[in-house]
Design a protein around this motif. Structure first.
Motif, PDB file in Angstrom:
ATOM      1  N   GLU A   4       0.828  -1.210   0.000  1.00 26.79           N
ATOM      2  CA  GLU A   4       0.000   0.000   0.000  1.00 26.79           C
ATOM      3  C   GLU A   4       0.860   1.257   0.000  1.00 26.79           C
ATOM      4  O   GLU A   4       0.582   2.218  -0.723  1.00 26.79           O
ATOM      5  CB  GLU A   4      -0.925   0.020   1.234  1.00 26.79           C
ATOM      6  CG  GLU A   4      -1.734   1.308   1.325  1.00 26.79           C
ATOM      7  CD  GLU A   4      -2.447   1.502   2.660  1.00 26.79           C
ATOM      8  OE1 GLU A   4      -3.431   2.251   2.670  1.00 26.79           O
ATOM      9  OE2 GLU A   4      -2.007   0.917   3.677  1.00 26.79           O
ATOM     10  N   LYS A   7       2.662   1.648  -3.416  1.00 24.08           N
ATOM     11  CA  LYS A   7       1.719   2.134  -4.435  1.00 24.08           C
ATOM     12  C   LYS A   7       1.408   3.611  -4.220  1.00 24.08           C
ATOM     13  O   LYS A   7       1.358   4.382  -5.182  1.00 24.08           O
ATOM     14  CB  LYS A   7       0.435   1.312  -4.412  1.00 24.08           C
ATOM     15  CG  LYS A   7      -0.568   1.781  -5.457  1.00 24.08           C
ATOM     16  CD  LYS A   7      -1.570   0.742  -5.814  1.00 24.08           C
ATOM     17  CE  LYS A   7      -2.610   1.189  -6.802  1.00 24.08           C
ATOM     18  NZ  LYS A   7      -2.266   2.174  -7.773  1.00 24.08           N
ATOM     19  N   ALA A   8       1.222   4.017  -2.969  1.00 29.66           N
ATOM     20  CA  ALA A   8       0.952   5.429  -2.678  1.00 29.66           C
ATOM     21  C   ALA A   8       2.106   6.300  -3.161  1.00 29.66           C
ATOM     22  O   ALA A   8       1.887   7.360  -3.763  1.00 29.66           O
ATOM     23  CB  ALA A   8       0.725   5.619  -1.179  1.00 29.66           C
ATOM     24  N   ASP A  11       2.195   6.258  -7.111  1.00 28.58           N
ATOM     25  CA  ASP A  11       1.097   7.074  -7.644  1.00 28.58           C
ATOM     26  C   ASP A  11       1.402   8.562  -7.492  1.00 28.58           C
ATOM     27  O   ASP A  11       1.162   9.363  -8.406  1.00 28.58           O
ATOM     28  CB  ASP A  11      -0.227   6.752  -6.940  1.00 28.58           C
ATOM     29  CG  ASP A  11      -0.779   5.393  -7.311  1.00 28.58           C
ATOM     30  OD1 ASP A  11      -0.287   4.773  -8.276  1.00 28.58           O
ATOM     31  OD2 ASP A  11      -1.713   4.939  -6.606  1.00 28.58           O
ATOM     32  N   TRP A  12       1.934   8.939  -6.328  1.00 32.18           N
ATOM     33  CA  TRP A  12       2.280  10.343  -6.092  1.00 32.18           C
ATOM     34  C   TRP A  12       3.389  10.785  -7.042  1.00 32.18           C
ATOM     35  O   TRP A  12       3.315  11.866  -7.628  1.00 32.18           O
ATOM     36  CB  TRP A  12       2.692  10.544  -4.630  1.00 32.18           C
ATOM     37  CG  TRP A  12       3.146  11.939  -4.357  1.00 32.18           C
ATOM     38  CD1 TRP A  12       2.360  13.045  -4.220  1.00 32.18           C
ATOM     39  CD2 TRP A  12       4.495  12.391  -4.219  1.00 32.18           C
ATOM     40  NE1 TRP A  12       3.139  14.158  -3.994  1.00 32.18           N
ATOM     41  CE2 TRP A  12       4.451  13.771  -3.990  1.00 32.18           C
ATOM     42  CE3 TRP A  12       5.730  11.756  -4.249  1.00 32.18           C
ATOM     43  CZ2 TRP A  12       5.603  14.536  -3.800  1.00 32.18           C
ATOM     44  CZ3 TRP A  12       6.869  12.507  -4.056  1.00 32.18           C
ATOM     45  CH2 TRP A  12       6.794  13.885  -3.838  1.00 32.18           C
ATOM     46  N   SER A  15       2.032  11.456 -10.417  1.00 35.54           N
ATOM     47  CA  SER A  15       1.269  12.711 -10.448  1.00 35.54           C
ATOM     48  C   SER A  15       2.179  13.937 -10.423  1.00 35.54           C
ATOM     49  O   SER A  15       1.795  15.005 -10.880  1.00 35.54           O
ATOM     50  CB  SER A  15       0.283  12.772  -9.280  1.00 35.54           C
ATOM     51  OG  SER A  15       0.951  13.052  -8.068  1.00 35.54           O
ATOM     52  N   HIS A 102      -2.371  12.714  -1.344  1.00 37.57           N
ATOM     53  CA  HIS A 102      -2.599  12.184  -2.690  1.00 37.57           C
ATOM     54  C   HIS A 102      -3.234  10.798  -2.611  1.00 37.57           C
ATOM     55  O   HIS A 102      -4.172  10.494  -3.354  1.00 37.57           O
ATOM     56  CB  HIS A 102      -1.283  12.134  -3.478  1.00 37.57           C
ATOM     57  CG  HIS A 102      -1.481  11.707  -4.889  1.00 37.57           C
ATOM     58  ND1 HIS A 102      -1.348  10.402  -5.296  1.00 37.57           N
ATOM     59  CD2 HIS A 102      -1.840  12.407  -5.991  1.00 37.57           C
ATOM     60  CE1 HIS A 102      -1.602  10.322  -6.584  1.00 37.57           C
ATOM     61  NE2 HIS A 102      -1.906  11.521  -7.038  1.00 37.57           N
ATOM     62  N   HIS A 103      -2.757   9.979  -1.705  1.00 37.05           N
ATOM     63  CA  HIS A 103      -3.310   8.632  -1.524  1.00 37.05           C
ATOM     64  C   HIS A 103      -4.795   8.707  -1.144  1.00 37.05           C
ATOM     65  O   HIS A 103      -5.621   7.977  -1.700  1.00 37.05           O
ATOM     66  CB  HIS A 103      -2.522   7.887  -0.447  1.00 37.05           C
ATOM     67  CG  HIS A 103      -3.055   6.526  -0.145  1.00 37.05           C
ATOM     68  ND1 HIS A 103      -2.909   5.462  -1.002  1.00 37.05           N
ATOM     69  CD2 HIS A 103      -3.749   6.055   0.910  1.00 37.05           C
ATOM     70  CE1 HIS A 103      -3.483   4.397  -0.488  1.00 37.05           C
ATOM     71  NE2 HIS A 103      -4.011   4.729   0.676  1.00 37.05           N
ATOM     72  N   LYS A 105      -6.876  11.142  -1.767  1.00 31.21           N
ATOM     73  CA  LYS A 105      -7.623  11.666  -2.915  1.00 31.21           C
ATOM     74  C   LYS A 105      -7.849  10.574  -3.963  1.00 31.21           C
ATOM     75  O   LYS A 105      -8.961  10.404  -4.465  1.00 31.21           O
ATOM     76  CB  LYS A 105      -6.850  12.836  -3.522  1.00 31.21           C
ATOM     77  CG  LYS A 105      -7.517  13.482  -4.698  1.00 31.21           C
ATOM     78  CD  LYS A 105      -6.659  14.627  -5.207  1.00 31.21           C
ATOM     79  CE  LYS A 105      -7.191  15.164  -6.507  1.00 31.21           C
ATOM     80  NZ  LYS A 105      -6.313  16.200  -7.063  1.00 31.21           N
ATOM     81  N   VAL A 106      -6.802   9.843  -4.296  1.00 27.75           N
ATOM     82  CA  VAL A 106      -6.898   8.778  -5.303  1.00 27.75           C
ATOM     83  C   VAL A 106      -7.888   7.700  -4.864  1.00 27.75           C
ATOM     84  O   VAL A 106      -8.639   7.168  -5.676  1.00 27.75           O
ATOM     85  CB  VAL A 106      -5.501   8.161  -5.573  1.00 27.75           C
ATOM     86  CG1 VAL A 106      -5.595   6.843  -6.313  1.00 27.75           C
ATOM     87  CG2 VAL A 106      -4.627   9.149  -6.333  1.00 27.75           C
ATOM     88  N   ASN A 107      -7.890   7.395  -3.575  1.00 29.67           N
ATOM     89  CA  ASN A 107      -8.758   6.342  -3.052  1.00 29.67           C
ATOM     90  C   ASN A 107     -10.091   6.872  -2.546  1.00 29.67           C
ATOM     91  O   ASN A 107     -10.858   6.137  -1.923  1.00 29.67           O
ATOM     92  CB  ASN A 107      -8.030   5.570  -1.947  1.00 29.67           C
ATOM     93  CG  ASN A 107      -6.899   4.765  -2.525  1.00 29.67           C
ATOM     94  OD1 ASN A 107      -7.127   3.773  -3.188  1.00 29.67           O
ATOM     95  ND2 ASN A 107      -5.675   5.232  -2.316  1.00 29.67           N
ATOM     96  N   LYS A 108     -10.327   8.162  -2.808  1.00 32.58           N
ATOM     97  CA  LYS A 108     -11.585   8.808  -2.429  1.00 32.58           C
ATOM     98  C   LYS A 108     -11.917   8.600  -0.957  1.00 32.58           C
ATOM     99  O   LYS A 108     -13.056   8.311  -0.588  1.00 32.58           O
ATOM    100  CB  LYS A 108     -12.718   8.333  -3.327  1.00 32.58           C
ATOM    101  CG  LYS A 108     -12.501   8.697  -4.777  1.00 32.58           C
ATOM    102  CD  LYS A 108     -13.607   8.174  -5.653  1.00 32.58           C
ATOM    103  CE  LYS A 108     -13.476   8.685  -7.047  1.00 32.58           C
ATOM    104  NZ  LYS A 108     -12.714   7.962  -7.958  1.00 32.58           N
TER     105      LYS A 108
END
Length: 132
Positions: A4, A7-8, A11-12, A15, A102-103, A105-108
């Motif tokens: 996790e 991936k966070a 992903d960041w 972005s 960011h994590h 936000k991406v995962n709502k």
């Protein structure tokens, strides 16, 4: 690094690809994030990180941040071995907050109240002022 958290970070980084152009900066951010993650309890998720965990890392783990085993992979010999100044603690906290935000936000995932880092900044005016 746990899945996790890896991936966070990835992903960041994706972005921020247009803003973080130097490979050395990306390597340093990875080393800092990896070091922070290693200091966390094994069974915790990103959304469970508390301001106390961040504060503990800033005063202990980050102050001993050396790449050691990552040296060959990253090419960074050493980031810092002495206690971090308040300015660098604030910069490390800011990096942690950006990745966590960011994590979420991406995962709502809506964060109720302050994030762990913002709560720490509110409690530690010197840390908050160091970013100004």
């Amino acid at each position: 690094m746990r899945e996790e958290f890896e991936k966070a970070f990835e992903d960041w980084m994706i972005s921020e690809a247009n803003h973080i152009k130097r490979e050395t900066s990306r390597e340093i951010y990875r080393v800092i994030w990896s070091s922070f993650v290693r200091d966390l309890p094994a069974d915790i998720s990103i959304s469970e990180i508390t301001s106390e965990m961040v504060a503990f890392y800033l005063t202990t783990g980050a102050s001993k941040l050396i790449t050691g085993e990552d040296k060959e992979k990253t090419g960074i010999l050493k980031i810092r071995t002495e206690a971090l100044s308040i300015r660098y603690q604030a910069r490390v906290a800011s990096l942690i907050e950006k990745i966590m935000d960011h994590h979420a936000k991406v995962n709502k995932k809506r964060v109720e109240g302050d994030s762990a880092v913002r709560a720490l900044m509110r409690r530690t005016p010197a840390l908050a002022n160091a970013l100004k």
